[in-house]
Scaffold this motif. Structure first.
Motif, mmCIF file in Angstrom:
data_model
loop_
_atom_site.group_PDB
_atom_site.id
_atom_site.type_symbol
_atom_site.label_atom_id
_atom_site.label_comp_id
_atom_site.label_asym_id
_atom_site.label_seq_id
_atom_site.Cartn_x
_atom_site.Cartn_y
_atom_site.Cartn_z
ATOM 1 N N LEU A 185 0.839 -1.220 0.000
ATOM 2 C CA LEU A 185 0.000 0.000 0.000
ATOM 3 C C LEU A 185 0.865 1.258 0.000
ATOM 4 N N LYS A 186 2.020 1.193 -0.675
ATOM 5 C CA LYS A 186 2.979 2.291 -0.614
ATOM 6 C C LYS A 186 3.250 3.034 -1.922
ATOM 7 N N PRO A 187 2.414 2.927 -2.967
ATOM 8 C CA PRO A 187 2.739 3.733 -4.145
ATOM 9 C C PRO A 187 2.779 5.226 -3.787
ATOM 10 N N THR A 188 3.640 5.972 -4.491
ATOM 11 C CA THR A 188 3.773 7.404 -4.233
ATOM 12 C C THR A 188 2.474 8.144 -4.526
ATOM 13 N N VAL A 189 1.811 7.748 -5.584
ATOM 14 C CA VAL A 189 0.584 8.459 -5.968
ATOM 15 C C VAL A 189 -0.384 7.465 -6.613
ATOM 16 N N VAL A 190 -1.665 7.656 -6.306
ATOM 17 C CA VAL A 190 -2.676 6.772 -6.902
ATOM 18 C C VAL A 190 -2.787 7.045 -8.396
ATOM 19 N N GLY A 191 -3.343 6.122 -9.132
ATOM 20 C CA GLY A 191 -3.514 6.303 -10.566
ATOM 21 C C GLY A 191 -4.536 7.392 -10.875
ATOM 22 N N GLN A 192 -4.326 8.067 -11.989
ATOM 23 C CA GLN A 192 -5.251 9.126 -12.427
ATOM 24 C C GLN A 192 -6.660 8.554 -12.625
ATOM 25 N N LEU A 193 -6.718 7.454 -13.353
ATOM 26 C CA LEU A 193 -8.008 6.847 -13.653
ATOM 27 C C LEU A 193 -8.649 6.308 -12.367
ATOM 28 N N ASN A 194 -7.833 5.687 -11.538
ATOM 29 C CA ASN A 194 -8.314 5.142 -10.275
ATOM 30 C C ASN A 194 -8.901 6.254 -9.408
ATOM 31 N N PHE A 195 -8.183 7.376 -9.382
ATOM 32 C CA PHE A 195 -8.661 8.544 -8.636
ATOM 33 C C PHE A 195 -10.017 9.012 -9.165
ATOM 34 N N GLU A 196 -10.130 9.155 -10.462
ATOM 35 C CA GLU A 196 -11.374 9.672 -11.059
ATOM 36 C C GLU A 196 -12.560 8.754 -10.741
ATOM 37 N N ILE A 197 -12.318 7.470 -10.836
ATOM 38 C CA ILE A 197 -13.409 6.514 -10.552
ATOM 39 C C ILE A 197 -13.814 6.591 -9.075
ATOM 40 N N ALA A 198 -12.826 6.684 -8.185
ATOM 41 C CA ALA A 198 -13.122 6.760 -6.744
ATOM 42 C C ALA A 198 -13.852 8.056 -6.415
ATOM 43 N N GLN A 199 -13.434 9.141 -7.072
ATOM 44 C CA GLN A 199 -14.073 10.449 -6.845
ATOM 45 C C GLN A 199 -15.546 10.394 -7.259
ATOM 46 N N THR A 200 -15.804 9.857 -8.450
ATOM 47 C CA THR A 200 -17.173 9.759 -8.960
ATOM 48 C C THR A 200 -18.038 8.897 -8.035
ATOM 49 N N ALA A 201 -17.427 7.839 -7.476
ATOM 50 C CA ALA A 201 -18.196 6.899 -6.652
ATOM 51 C C ALA A 201 -18.421 7.408 -5.234
ATOM 52 N N GLY A 202 -17.751 8.511 -4.865
ATOM 53 C CA GLY A 202 -17.940 9.041 -3.518
ATOM 54 C C GLY A 202 -17.340 8.179 -2.431
ATOM 55 N N VAL A 203 -16.163 7.633 -2.734
ATOM 56 C CA VAL A 203 -15.464 6.773 -1.764
ATOM 57 C C VAL A 203 -15.062 7.565 -0.520
ATOM 58 N N GLU A 204 -15.167 6.929 0.653
ATOM 59 C CA GLU A 204 -14.661 7.524 1.895
ATOM 60 C C GLU A 204 -13.304 6.925 2.208
ATOM 61 N N CYS A 205 -12.402 7.723 2.775
ATOM 62 C CA CYS A 205 -11.051 7.221 3.066
ATOM 63 C C CYS A 205 -10.740 7.286 4.548
ATOM 64 N N VAL A 206 -10.090 6.252 5.043
ATOM 65 C CA VAL A 206 -9.612 6.255 6.427
ATOM 66 C C VAL A 206 -8.167 5.766 6.443
ATOM 67 N N THR A 207 -7.449 6.083 7.522
ATOM 68 C CA THR A 207 -6.080 5.595 7.652
ATOM 69 C C THR A 207 -5.950 4.715 8.902
ATOM 70 N N VAL A 208 -4.994 3.817 8.824
ATOM 71 C CA VAL A 208 -4.709 2.917 9.955
ATOM 72 C C VAL A 208 -3.201 2.886 10.185
ATOM 73 N N ASP A 209 -2.791 2.726 11.437
ATOM 74 C CA ASP A 209 -1.350 2.663 11.707
ATOM 75 C C ASP A 209 -0.874 1.205 11.790
ATOM 76 N N ASP A 210 0.443 1.041 11.861
ATOM 77 C CA ASP A 210 1.011 -0.313 11.847
ATOM 78 C C ASP A 210 0.559 -1.150 13.041
#
Lengths: 319, 319
Positions: free
Chosen positions: A236-261
């Motif tokens: 889960l360490k890519p520097t930046v998400v994909g452009q297309l992946n971002f657009e699809i997630a944005q359109t779908a209204g995805v919620e994001c959360v973070t978790v620690d080790d």
């Protein structure tokens, strides 16, 4: 929807894949009750070929190349499961694969790629160095670069995991309120967004603290690079998400959360001790989100366990 | 056949169990090719409720008790998976379970039994001490002792694992030549013998070196006790196989082989590293038999992975 991709494209990906990928188990994890207050199902992509959902995207993508394209050979860059997925696709389609991997890749991953018959080209330790090496390999051999996540055929291939999950729940007479997905480059997530079109499922994306490119991108309204910070969830360490992946997630209204080790490790232990599942840290991130209160207690949850590639000896001896 | 038990009894056990046990995955483990020359399928009872096939026998047995018998409570003695299985059955049927466990039982197994709501009574460190304590508990409470393997209802319950396996192979259009089964008291094996009646399947029983009560019993023509010697396969250490289990195995013409800890550990590693399966040492014994040349290379093999209950942290840190 970005590029006009929709659920139909995932349905077609599934038809094309046929039996070339495994219909992985979808398990109700009653054993986790007590550890988390939720009713939980797990889509066990840790039991997919090569031990991760990545086989779906790579087999779909490579299957859609023309015969002459495939004959030029496959190239990719990866420190992890995508390398094995492309190696598997090359083996299945009878072509060559050249993989740029970091010099410090774990023995287990190197062995797995070699067993599948791919050539490894070691290239530094960063994602950028690996990508540069892949471009050099392409210039030398005219092979086809198989991108790890920012590609419609990869996304639709990964989406078949969620499609299966929804069908397996329906066959069992069950339904869920929320789908929890680990996010690196966003291929699995974007595929899930497409596969769930037309449902009322809430989609929650989970990223490690300091690696939240998707979360930051959605807040900024554009793909946003991160450090990325250190985490045990190496997938889960890519520097930046994909452009297309971002657009699809944005359109779908995805919620994001973070978790620690700490939460990821607690999730890994719970999956191993209570559900007898060998999961890699990235695949335990969704349960980590449940353990840390990111999902309402009254929700029924499906989580995608993205992969199971750990060397248990090396991993647990260090804890 | 002993006590007149047959495949029909296993079919009836399956009907009675219905959806109370999991239909566990039957996976073709292509990933093991290279490690072993065989075509291998695995019946993943490590993903059964409580992480082992033992849930089948205990749920079947307890389901066949009368309501008034069940109300007297369940009692058993076990250091391992049968304890969890009886605890699960008590929870499902809403009755009490009292379990005699060794003082030195691992934390993970104690926690799992407690989570299922059973009472633990610590009793020495030997199987004999646990059985004595169970008899005391019975004298005190009039509860029903659920035997771990030497019982027709337990055997028929365990046989449902093999029944499912045969059906799953048939659904996949596949067949095998040999079925490889790990043996402790012989419940899983006897169930497999019944379930495969009428087929041409060869059945190979695997025991750890020094724990080969079934092998010695079949050679002697009667149940024969062993030390048992030390082994990491703690589920395969009963002093003597069950009388009924022995008779069924004898009638079926079972072949017996032994494997040492080195082979079991190599099998565990292969299952973890190549197939992403968390298996306990007992469950890896069949693959150990393949790795050490006990099965002809041209045979198609189905092996039952009997359980997945290890504490990976404790287990791998010691290796």
């Amino acid at each position: 929807m970005a590029l006009g991709l929709s659920r139909d494209d995932v349905l077609r990906a599934r038809e094309r894949l046929g039996h070339s990928v495994r219909k992985t188990p979808c398990l109700r994890l009653q054993q986790l009750e007590g550890a988390v207050p939720h009713k939980v199902w797990a889509k066990c992509e840790n039991l997919q070929w090569i031990g991760a959902f990545k086989a779906r995207g790579a087999l779909h993508k490579v299957g859609r190349l023309s015969q002459s394209e495939r004959e030029r050979g496959l190239i990719t860059y990866s420190s992890g499961n995508h390398a094995q997925a492309v190696a598997l696709a090359a083996q299945r389609f009878g072509t060559r694969a050249q993989i740029a991997m970091p010099k410090n890749a774990p023995r287990l991953k190197i062995d797995a790629v070699r067993r599948l018959g791919a050539e490894i080209h070691f290239a530094g330790t960063t994602s950028l160095q690996r990508r540069e090496r892949a471009l050099e390999l392409q210039a030398e051999s005219r092979g086809i670069i198989i991108e790890p996540f920012d590609d419609p055929d990869i996304i639709c291939g990964q989406g078949t995991a969620t499609l299966e999950l929804l069908e397996q729940l329906e066959e069992a007479g069950e339904s869920v309120d929320v789908l929890v997905i680990p996010v690196g480059g966003g291929g699995l997530l974007a595929g899930a967004c497409l596969a769930t079109q037309g449902t009322k499922l809430r989609i929650v994306a989970v990223e490690p603290v300091g690696c939240d490119s998707m979360g930051q991108s959605l807040r900024a309204g554009q793909p946003t690079a991160v450090g990325p910070g250190p985490t045990i969830a190496d997938g889960l360490k890519p520097t930046v998400v994909g452009q297309l992946n971002f657009e699809i997630a944005q359109t779908a209204g995805v919620e994001c959360v973070t978790v620690d080790d700490q939460a990821i490790l607690a999730a890994l232990r719970a999956l191993a001790e209570r559900a007898q599942l060998q999961v890699e840290p990235s695949g335990a991130a969704p349960l980590a989100a449940l353990l840390t209160g990111h999902i309402s207690v009254d929700e029924r949850v499906a989580m995608v366990i993205s992969g199971g590639n750990i060397d248990p000896h090396a991993f647990w001896a260090e804890r």
